[in-house]
Design a protein around this motif. Structure first.
Motif, PDB file in Angstrom:
ATOM      1  N   GLY A   1       3.429  -4.596 -14.701  1.00  0.00           N
ATOM      2  CA  GLY A   1       2.173  -5.211 -15.089  1.00  0.00           C
ATOM      3  C   GLY A   1       1.444  -5.910 -13.958  1.00  0.00           C
ATOM      4  N   LYS A   2       1.911  -5.751 -12.731  1.00  0.00           N
ATOM      5  CA  LYS A   2       1.206  -6.347 -11.593  1.00  0.00           C
ATOM      6  C   LYS A   2      -0.095  -5.591 -11.336  1.00  0.00           C
ATOM      7  N   PRO A   3      -1.075  -6.240 -10.688  1.00  0.00           N
ATOM      8  CA  PRO A   3      -2.353  -5.564 -10.430  1.00  0.00           C
ATOM      9  C   PRO A   3      -2.177  -4.304  -9.583  1.00  0.00           C
ATOM     10  N   VAL A   4      -2.862  -3.265  -9.981  1.00  0.00           N
ATOM     11  CA  VAL A   4      -2.813  -1.981  -9.273  1.00  0.00           C
ATOM     12  C   VAL A   4      -4.243  -1.534  -9.001  1.00  0.00           C
ATOM     13  N   GLY A   5      -4.473  -1.018  -7.798  1.00  0.00           N
ATOM     14  CA  GLY A   5      -5.795  -0.522  -7.450  1.00  0.00           C
ATOM     15  C   GLY A   5      -5.707   0.605  -6.453  1.00  0.00           C
ATOM     16  N   PHE A   6      -6.854   0.998  -5.907  1.00  0.00           N
ATOM     17  CA  PHE A   6      -6.836   2.035  -4.878  1.00  0.00           C
ATOM     18  C   PHE A   6      -7.836   1.698  -3.786  1.00  0.00           C
ATOM     19  N   LYS A   7      -7.602   2.288  -2.614  1.00  0.00           N
ATOM     20  CA  LYS A   7      -8.463   2.104  -1.455  1.00  0.00           C
ATOM     21  C   LYS A   7      -9.070   3.436  -1.065  1.00  0.00           C
ATOM     22  N   LEU A   8     -10.343   3.424  -0.683  1.00  0.00           N
ATOM     23  CA  LEU A   8     -10.981   4.651  -0.237  1.00  0.00           C
ATOM     24  C   LEU A   8     -12.121   4.341   0.716  1.00  0.00           C
ATOM     25  N   CYS A   9     -12.415   5.314   1.558  1.00  0.00           N
ATOM     26  CA  CYS A   9     -13.670   5.343   2.296  1.00  0.00           C
ATOM     27  C   CYS A   9     -14.585   6.271   1.516  1.00  0.00           C
ATOM     28  N   VAL A  10     -15.690   5.760   1.019  1.00  0.00           N
ATOM     29  CA  VAL A  10     -16.541   6.524   0.111  1.00  0.00           C
ATOM     30  C   VAL A  10     -17.227   7.661   0.863  1.00  0.00           C
ATOM     31  N   GLY A  11     -17.263   8.815   0.225  1.00  0.00           N
ATOM     32  CA  GLY A  11     -17.995   9.953   0.773  1.00  0.00           C
ATOM     33  C   GLY A  11     -19.041  10.424  -0.221  1.00  0.00           C
ATOM     34  N   SER A  12     -18.568  11.074  -1.273  1.00  0.00           N
ATOM     35  CA  SER A  12     -19.462  11.627  -2.288  1.00  0.00           C
ATOM     36  C   SER A  12     -19.643  10.645  -3.438  1.00  0.00           C
TER      37      SER A  12
ATOM     38  N   GLU B   1       0.832  -1.199   0.000  1.00  0.00           N
ATOM     39  CA  GLU B   1       0.000   0.000   0.000  1.00  0.00           C
ATOM     40  C   GLU B   1       0.871   1.255   0.000  1.00  0.00           C
ATOM     41  N   ILE B   2       0.531   2.182  -0.884  1.00  0.00           N
ATOM     42  CA  ILE B   2       1.228   3.458  -0.995  1.00  0.00           C
ATOM     43  C   ILE B   2       0.270   4.555  -0.563  1.00  0.00           C
ATOM     44  N   GLY B   3       0.621   5.272   0.506  1.00  0.00           N
ATOM     45  CA  GLY B   3      -0.219   6.363   0.983  1.00  0.00           C
ATOM     46  C   GLY B   3       0.290   7.710   0.534  1.00  0.00           C
ATOM     47  N   THR B   4      -0.265   8.747   1.119  1.00  0.00           N
ATOM     48  CA  THR B   4       0.106  10.111   0.725  1.00  0.00           C
ATOM     49  C   THR B   4       1.525  10.479   1.139  1.00  0.00           C
ATOM     50  N   GLY B   5       2.102   9.734   2.085  1.00  0.00           N
ATOM     51  CA  GLY B   5       3.479   9.994   2.497  1.00  0.00           C
ATOM     52  C   GLY B   5       4.496   9.289   1.629  1.00  0.00           C
ATOM     53  N   TYR B   6       4.024   8.377   0.754  1.00  0.00           N
ATOM     54  CA  TYR B   6       4.880   7.610  -0.158  1.00  0.00           C
ATOM     55  C   TYR B   6       6.025   6.912   0.579  1.00  0.00           C
ATOM     56  N   PHE B   7       5.723   6.374   1.765  1.00  0.00           N
ATOM     57  CA  PHE B   7       6.762   5.738   2.569  1.00  0.00           C
ATOM     58  C   PHE B   7       7.311   4.505   1.857  1.00  0.00           C
ATOM     59  N   GLY B   8       8.613   4.443   1.817  1.00  0.00           N
ATOM     60  CA  GLY B   8       9.280   3.347   1.126  1.00  0.00           C
ATOM     61  C   GLY B   8       9.574   3.648  -0.319  1.00  0.00           C
TER      62      GLY B   8
ATOM     63  N   VAL C   1       5.624  -9.118  -3.598  1.00  0.00           N
ATOM     64  CA  VAL C   1       4.648  -8.059  -3.863  1.00  0.00           C
ATOM     65  C   VAL C   1       3.778  -8.506  -5.023  1.00  0.00           C
ATOM     66  N   LYS C   2       2.551  -8.882  -4.730  1.00  0.00           N
ATOM     67  CA  LYS C   2       1.647  -9.402  -5.751  1.00  0.00           C
ATOM     68  C   LYS C   2       0.747  -8.324  -6.339  1.00  0.00           C
ATOM     69  N   CYS C   3       0.420  -7.292  -5.533  1.00  0.00           N
ATOM     70  CA  CYS C   3      -0.438  -6.192  -5.976  1.00  0.00           C
ATOM     71  C   CYS C   3       0.070  -4.911  -5.331  1.00  0.00           C
ATOM     72  N   VAL C   4      -0.306  -3.786  -5.928  1.00  0.00           N
ATOM     73  CA  VAL C   4       0.026  -2.474  -5.371  1.00  0.00           C
ATOM     74  C   VAL C   4      -1.265  -1.687  -5.209  1.00  0.00           C
ATOM     75  N   SER C   5      -1.441  -1.094  -4.019  1.00  0.00           N
ATOM     76  CA  SER C   5      -2.673  -0.358  -3.710  1.00  0.00           C
ATOM     77  C   SER C   5      -2.347   1.086  -3.358  1.00  0.00           C
ATOM     78  N   LEU C   6      -3.002   2.008  -4.026  1.00  0.00           N
ATOM     79  CA  LEU C   6      -2.850   3.433  -3.739  1.00  0.00           C
ATOM     80  C   LEU C   6      -3.930   3.834  -2.739  1.00  0.00           C
ATOM     81  N   LYS C   7      -3.518   4.253  -1.560  1.00  0.00           N
ATOM     82  CA  LYS C   7      -4.490   4.635  -0.533  1.00  0.00           C
ATOM     83  C   LYS C   7      -4.935   6.082  -0.730  1.00  0.00           C
ATOM     84  N   LEU C   8      -6.237   6.256  -1.017  1.00  0.00           N
ATOM     85  CA  LEU C   8      -6.804   7.603  -1.097  1.00  0.00           C
ATOM     86  C   LEU C   8      -7.311   8.055   0.268  1.00  0.00           C
TER      87      LEU C   8
END
Length: 527
Positions: free
Chosen positions: A302-313, A205-212, A234-241
């Motif tokens: 080419g590994k799977p990439v996605g994002f995580k969020l808590c839905v608001g709008s 998981e990659i957050g807004t701090g881009y740690f690592g 590392v099988k997948c990469v997730s961008l944390k929103l």
């Protein structure tokens, strides 16, 4: 004046005890010593100006603080019923503990729930149940632009960072994942040796701090990201929103937890509180988000990439769907985090008031992708109080493809819901960087518990599906979940929450969705 009288009286008694210890027998010091100590404490309470209670009730007032300190334990162990504790009730905690230990998670004498209360739900059993399948199904993660798809388990370890968790807790979770063939989400704290050493599959998981994968000034470092994303674990990469406990603000790791090792993993100064920004630097519009996801997939080989969020709008998420259509780029997966989630600390106002609960968030994302004609290209994972087999089945029939669990996995490694995660004083060594406390967590034992818990929970889900006449999660349908809306009425999930048809938003958006779909702009995150 009464408090002065009692302090003076205490002083006289203490003085008499001291005189007796000097003139009569040294044994009197057993009384004189404690009396003098209490007298000093009483004097201190009278003179201090911070606590009014202590000034009015010296020494005795400290009993109030002592009782307040043990209130959570008293509430949990002696007051609450089996079914009404928060955040997790005793029944749920018990079922996790029993499955982690490998013992039967069964209860005698019937349910304690009020089945006639509004809001109660039940899954629909079949008159022709099936045999339980022996091989747990897996979910293929990988859209048309993914060249290294990954088969995800139905239940995985949700995002928890090294730093928030102790090294031993991370080791136990990843060892359990390796034993059981499921994945561990690293959280936004970077890839540590404790994630990598046991060999379990990882969602980085990659957050807004881009740690690592951050530059010295905190920007995203493409070269470092590509190097680490190439790691075979590392099988997948997730961008944390955003995350469920505190959507809209960045994460916080208190300074006392930022030791030299954590600082090295995250690329930050040791001993200083780490605050992730509330926003990403790499995008500011839906189109830019989608393009960045495509760039991440390219950098990850080419590994799977996605994002995580808590839905608001809903309108904002529809804007992202429009951007996907405009760019012809989709993430391989989206993780929906419910507002009821959250393993670490969060401001109370955010935890109680911000973001959609998991049910509404999942419905929004599932239907938006369906209506935009994109659902077959994107897998949906969910996290937020998933702990039992029935939790898992309910989320699958509501639209999810797989589930993640954080706090239940913490229970499996020994968490007792002491709710001291942010204080560095976790009594079981799960959420602390105190070496003495963390040493109490035995990696060998707890990793087996994680494995057993995940295996038993997935098996429970398969048993439930078999009782419903279902062999595979793809056969689950919304009408198989019923909900009591009042003491006399039961309605199916399909009636309460009708699904959109494939492409319906594009061709003929229904009433409640039409306004948001037309207002959604792929060039702006407008509410």
């Amino acid at each position: 004046m009464l408090r002065i009288f009692w302090v003076v009286l205490l002083g006289c008694v203490a003085a008499a005890a001291v005189v007796m210890s000097v003139l009569v027998s040294p044994w009197w010091w057993w009384a004189a010593g404690p009396l003098v100590a209490v007298l000093i404490l009483a004097g201190r309470d009278l003179l201090q100006r911070r606590h009014s209670v202590l000034r009015n009730y010296p020494v005795l007032g400290r009993l109030r603080f002592a009782l307040e300190g043990i209130r959570p334990e008293v509430q949990q162990y002696f007051v609450e019923r089996n079914v009404d504790g928060r955040p997790f009730d005793r029944d749920t905690r018990s079922i996790v503990y029993e499955r982690a230990k490998g013992t039967d998670a069964e209860e005698p004498f019937g349910t304690e729930l009020d089945l006639y209360a509004a809001g109660q739900e039940f899954l629909v059993p079949s008159m022709a149940p099936h045999a339980v399948r022996a091989d747990p199904p897996r979910v293929r993660i990988g859209g048309p632009d993914c060249t290294q798809p990954y088969d995800m388990a139905l239940l995985n370890v949700s995002a928890m960072s090294f730093g928030s968790l102790s090294a031993n807790a991370v080791l136990a979770l990843n060892t359990g994942a390796a034993l059981g063939g499921f994945a561990q989400d690293t959280g936004e704290g970077g890839l540590s040796e404790y994630h990598l050493r046991p060999g379990g599959d990882l969602v980085w998981e990659i957050g807004t701090g881009y740690f690592g994968c951050r530059t010295k000034d905190g920007a995203f470092d493409e070269a470092e990201f590509a190097e680490k994303a190439a790691h075979p674990q590392v099988k997948c990469v997730s961008l944390k929103l955003s995350q469920g406990a505190k959507p809209g603000i960045g994460g916080v790791l208190p300074g006392p937890k930022v030791n030299a090792e954590i600082a090295r993993v995250r690329g930050v100064p040791a001993g200083r509180t780490v605050v992730s920004p509330p926003y990403h630097q790499v995008f500011s519009t839906p189109r830019e988000l989608v393009r960045f996801l495509a760039r991440m997939r390219e950098l990850a080989g080419g590994k799977p990439v996605g994002f995580k969020l808590c839905v608001g709008s809903r309108r904002q998420f529809l804007a992202v769907c429009k951007a996907m259509l405009a760019e012809d780029v989709t993430p391989d997966f989206i993780i929906v985090d419910g507002a009821e989630g959250g393993t670490g600390a969060a401001p109370l106002e955010f935890a109680d008031n911000m973001g959609m609960p998991l049910t509404e968030g999942l419905l929004t994302v599932h239907n938006a992708l369906l209506g935009a004609g994109l659902r077959d290209r994107v897998r949906i994972g969910v996290s937020g109080k998933v702990a039992t087999g029935s939790d898992l089945v309910k989320r699958l029939l509501q639209g999810a493809d797989y589930t993640n669990s954080a706090r239940a996995m913490m229970f499996a490694v020994g968490c007792i819901q002491a709710q001291r995660c942010h204080t560095n004083t976790c009594p079981t060594g799960v959420t602390t960087q105190d070496a003495r406390r963390a040493r109490a967590l035995d990696v060998g034992d707890k990793s087996l518990r994680v494995h057993r818990y995940q295996e038993a929970t997935v098996k429970s889900a398969l048993q439930i599906m078999a009782a419903m006449g279902v062999d595979d999660p793809s056969q689950l349908r919304p009408h198989m979940l019923q909900r009591r809306t009042d003491p006399q009425t039961i309605r199916s999930w399909a009636e309460l929450h009708p699904e959109l048809g494939p492409g319906q938003l594009i061709n003929d958006a229904p009433g409640a969705w039409a306004q948001d779909w037309h207002a959604a702009d792929p060039e702006h995150f407008t509410v």
